[in-house]
Design a protein around this motif. Structure first.
Motif, PDB file in Angstrom:
ATOM      1  N   UNK A  17       0.833  -1.206   0.000  1.00  0.00           N
ATOM      2  CA  UNK A  17       0.000   0.000   0.000  1.00  0.00           C
ATOM      3  C   UNK A  17       0.866   1.254   0.000  1.00  0.00           C
ATOM      4  N   UNK A  18       1.954   1.240   0.774  1.00  0.00           N
ATOM      5  CA  UNK A  18       2.771   2.448   0.887  1.00  0.00           C
ATOM      6  C   UNK A  18       3.889   2.503  -0.156  1.00  0.00           C
ATOM      7  N   UNK A  19       4.433   1.337  -0.548  1.00  0.00           N
ATOM      8  CA  UNK A  19       5.549   1.329  -1.504  1.00  0.00           C
ATOM      9  C   UNK A  19       5.080   1.248  -2.949  1.00  0.00           C
ATOM     10  N   UNK A  20       3.894   0.721  -3.165  1.00  0.00           N
ATOM     11  CA  UNK A  20       3.394   0.550  -4.526  1.00  0.00           C
ATOM     12  C   UNK A  20       3.613  -0.856  -5.034  1.00  0.00           C
ATOM     13  N   UNK A  21       2.680  -1.333  -5.851  1.00  0.00           N
ATOM     14  CA  UNK A  21       2.749  -2.706  -6.361  1.00  0.00           C
ATOM     15  C   UNK A  21       3.928  -2.928  -7.297  1.00  0.00           C
ATOM     16  N   UNK A  48      -4.487  -6.366  -5.682  1.00  0.00           N
ATOM     17  CA  UNK A  48      -4.481  -5.098  -4.950  1.00  0.00           C
ATOM     18  C   UNK A  48      -4.030  -3.903  -5.761  1.00  0.00           C
ATOM     19  N   UNK A  49      -3.077  -4.088  -6.681  1.00  0.00           N
ATOM     20  CA  UNK A  49      -2.497  -2.947  -7.411  1.00  0.00           C
ATOM     21  C   UNK A  49      -2.355  -3.256  -8.897  1.00  0.00           C
ATOM     22  N   UNK A  50      -3.388  -3.720  -9.506  1.00  0.00           N
ATOM     23  CA  UNK A  50      -3.306  -4.125 -10.924  1.00  0.00           C
ATOM     24  C   UNK A  50      -2.851  -2.990 -11.853  1.00  0.00           C
ATOM     25  N   UNK A  51      -3.397  -1.748 -11.762  1.00  0.00           N
ATOM     26  CA  UNK A  51      -2.942  -0.690 -12.677  1.00  0.00           C
ATOM     27  C   UNK A  51      -1.463  -0.343 -12.515  1.00  0.00           C
ATOM     28  N   UNK A  52      -0.949  -0.442 -11.276  1.00  0.00           N
ATOM     29  CA  UNK A  52       0.447  -0.072 -11.026  1.00  0.00           C
ATOM     30  C   UNK A  52       1.428  -1.070 -11.627  1.00  0.00           C
ATOM     31  N   UNK A  53       0.982  -2.276 -11.954  1.00  0.00           N
ATOM     32  CA  UNK A  53       1.881  -3.304 -12.487  1.00  0.00           C
ATOM     33  C   UNK A  53       2.190  -3.098 -13.967  1.00  0.00           C
ATOM     34  N   UNK A  54       1.409  -2.296 -14.646  1.00  0.00           N
ATOM     35  CA  UNK A  54       1.594  -2.131 -16.105  1.00  0.00           C
ATOM     36  C   UNK A  54       3.000  -1.634 -16.413  1.00  0.00           C
ATOM     37  N   UNK A  55       3.480  -0.651 -15.624  1.00  0.00           N
ATOM     38  CA  UNK A  55       4.815  -0.084 -15.887  1.00  0.00           C
ATOM     39  C   UNK A  55       5.929  -1.005 -15.422  1.00  0.00           C
ATOM     40  N   UNK A  56       5.604  -2.029 -14.642  1.00  0.00           N
ATOM     41  CA  UNK A  56       6.639  -2.896 -14.079  1.00  0.00           C
ATOM     42  C   UNK A  56       6.877  -4.165 -14.898  1.00  0.00           C
ATOM     43  N   UNK A  57       5.977  -4.482 -15.830  1.00  0.00           N
ATOM     44  CA  UNK A  57       6.162  -5.704 -16.612  1.00  0.00           C
ATOM     45  C   UNK A  57       7.418  -5.592 -17.474  1.00  0.00           C
ATOM     46  N   UNK A  58       8.193  -6.675 -17.603  1.00  0.00           N
ATOM     47  CA  UNK A  58       9.423  -6.629 -18.417  1.00  0.00           C
ATOM     48  C   UNK A  58       9.114  -6.515 -19.912  1.00  0.00           C
ATOM     49  N   UNK A  59      10.045  -5.969 -20.651  1.00  0.00           N
ATOM     50  CA  UNK A  59       9.905  -5.813 -22.110  1.00  0.00           C
ATOM     51  C   UNK A  59      10.268  -7.132 -22.791  1.00  0.00           C
TER      52      UNK A  59
END
Length: 450
Positions: A391-395, A427-438
């Motif tokens: 919650x505080x650090x981000x998904x 819990x943080x589905x939208x925040x994972x978009x930028x974290x997925x590997x290329x």
């Protein structure tokens, strides 16, 4: 109703008891306007006559009827108040336990109706009478007597005229040893209430002696008794300061009974909240240095309970507790690590949006190696802690920890990593978009050195 009046006057006991039971059912269901005042007066007169003669019934319908008539028809019944107090005072000295119990029930039941400017002085008289009967032998009657005193003190400050702290508090200490749950609960509540209102009239040494007597209540089998004892400790600490009481409580953490240690830990947390955490935490940190697992566990539980409800104050305490939390989360004992995870969980929620992300990430680095624990309690604590840190650090940040083990050769390793991955995804589905590997180069089968 008139027929019931004649039935109650009947000398046949069985007939009389049936009439009282029927009257109680009618009074419970009927409104206050359906009975004439003359009939109410007749009922009150016959009831008081029976009451003064020592009449009682085992099921208690007699006293219930008298209380309902007094409360619902106060305009008629107030003229009988002197007679009720006189008869009650006499019956509380009766040898029969049921008569004494009925008398205590009567004065306790009518108390709240006396809270007006015309009848407030009667509360003082009733409180004085109840104080005289604190040496009651029957535990049920004693519980009602103490409850009546509590009720009187809460209703009106006039009751304090009939209660001297120097007289009543020494009487309560032997009562605390009574094994009846209701007696113990009411005695502890009354002690806390007196400490709150009249604490300054007793010396700190006297309160310390009372606190020492209260420690035995933590061994009670009843949860509500232990909860009230914890609250009373907090009130006494507010009156005389936390230092000496903490000395008793920290020593109490050395006992073997788990239930007693948990109640002590909660009491320490309550004292922390009431007397400011900054004052109490140095004592706890100093005691944590002692290499006794029970004391260390108790202190960690106190901190876990404390951080549940202090909220934004947590920001000022993280740096103070950082070495202690690092020591606890890296301890060999699983219980230490489990409670430390609970503390970090509450801390991370409390400092949300307060620029404490670096400290939480530092603690999270200590939590992460514990994901492979097999104990169900420890596993649950770690997962809850990771979810709170998300919650505080981000998904997206937590996902960088997870991605390394998603395709591990070992199935057991993959299972826990995928479980945490699913937790983050929910819990943080939208925040994972930028974290997925290329994966662009992998899709066209071009292998590159990274």
């Amino acid at each position: 109703m008139t027929k019931l009046l004649y039935m109650i006057k009947n000398e046949n006991e069985v007939f009389k008891f049936r009439a009282l039971e029927t009257l109680y059912e009618l009074l419970e269901k009927s409104s206050t306007n359906k009975i004439s005042f003359l009939l109410v007066e007749e009922f009150l007169e016959i009831f008081l006559k029976l009451f003064s003669s020592g009449f009682y019934d085992v099921k208690g319908f007699f006293i219930k009827n008298l209380i309902i008539l007094f409360v619902n028809y106060s305009s008629v019944s107030f003229k009988y108040i002197n007679q009720i107090i006189y008869v009650t005072k006499k019956n509380l000295r009766n040898k029969n336990t049921l008569i004494r119990r009925a008398s205590a029930q009567l004065v306790t039941g009518i108390l709240y109706k006396l809270n007006n400017y015309q009848t407030k002085h009667y509360i003082y008289q009733i409180t004085f009478i109840l104080n005289e009967n604190l040496n009651e032998e029957d535990p049920i009657t004693l519980g009602i007597v103490i409850f009546g005193i509590i009720k009187a003190l809460k209703i009106s400050e006039m009751a304090f005229l009939g209660t001297s702290g120097r007289i009543i508090i020494p009487k309560l200490i032997p009562i605390l040893r009574n094994k009846n749950a209701e007696v113990q609960k009411n005695a502890v509540i009354l002690l806390g209430y007196l400490a709150d209102k009249m604490g300054v009239f007793l010396s700190p040494k006297e309160w310390l002696r009372i606190s020492f007597s209260l420690l035995d209540i933590f061994r009670s089998d009843f949860k509500n008794v232990r909860r009230n004892a914890v609250n009373t400790f907090g009130i006494i600490a507010k009156v005389i300061g936390p230092q000496d009481i903490l000395f008793f409580l920290l020593n109490n953490l050395k006992v073997q009974e788990r239930q007693c240690r948990i109640s002590t830990a909660i009491a320490i947390a309550v004292i922390c909240e009431i007397c400011s955490p900054i004052i109490v935490l140095p004592f706890l940190i100093q005691e944590y240095i002692i290499l006794d697992s029970n004391i260390q566990n108790g202190i960690l539980k106190s901190l876990a309970f404390l951080f549940e409800f202090i909220g934004e104050q947590t920001k000022n305490l993280i740096l103070i507790l950082l070495p202690l939390l690092e020591s606890a989360i890296t301890n060999q004992d699983v219980v230490h690590r489990q409670i430390a995870c609970n503390i970090i969980q509450h801390v991370s929620i409390n400092v949300l949006n307060m620029n404490c992300e670096e400290l939480i990430q530092h603690l999270f680095n200590y939590v992460w190696p514990n994901i492979f624990e097999r104990s169900p309690h420890m596993k649950k604590a770690v997962v809850n802690c990771i979810d709170s840190c998300r919650v505080i650090l981000g998904g997206s940040l937590i996902y960088f920890y997870v991605i390394n083990g998603l395709f591990h050769p070992s199935k057991k390793v993959r299972d826990i990593y995928w479980y945490i991955n699913n937790l983050i995804y929910v819990g943080s589905q939208p925040a994972l978009i930028v974290a997925y590997p290329n994966l662009e180069h992998f899709l066209i089968h071009k292998y590159m050195n990274i």
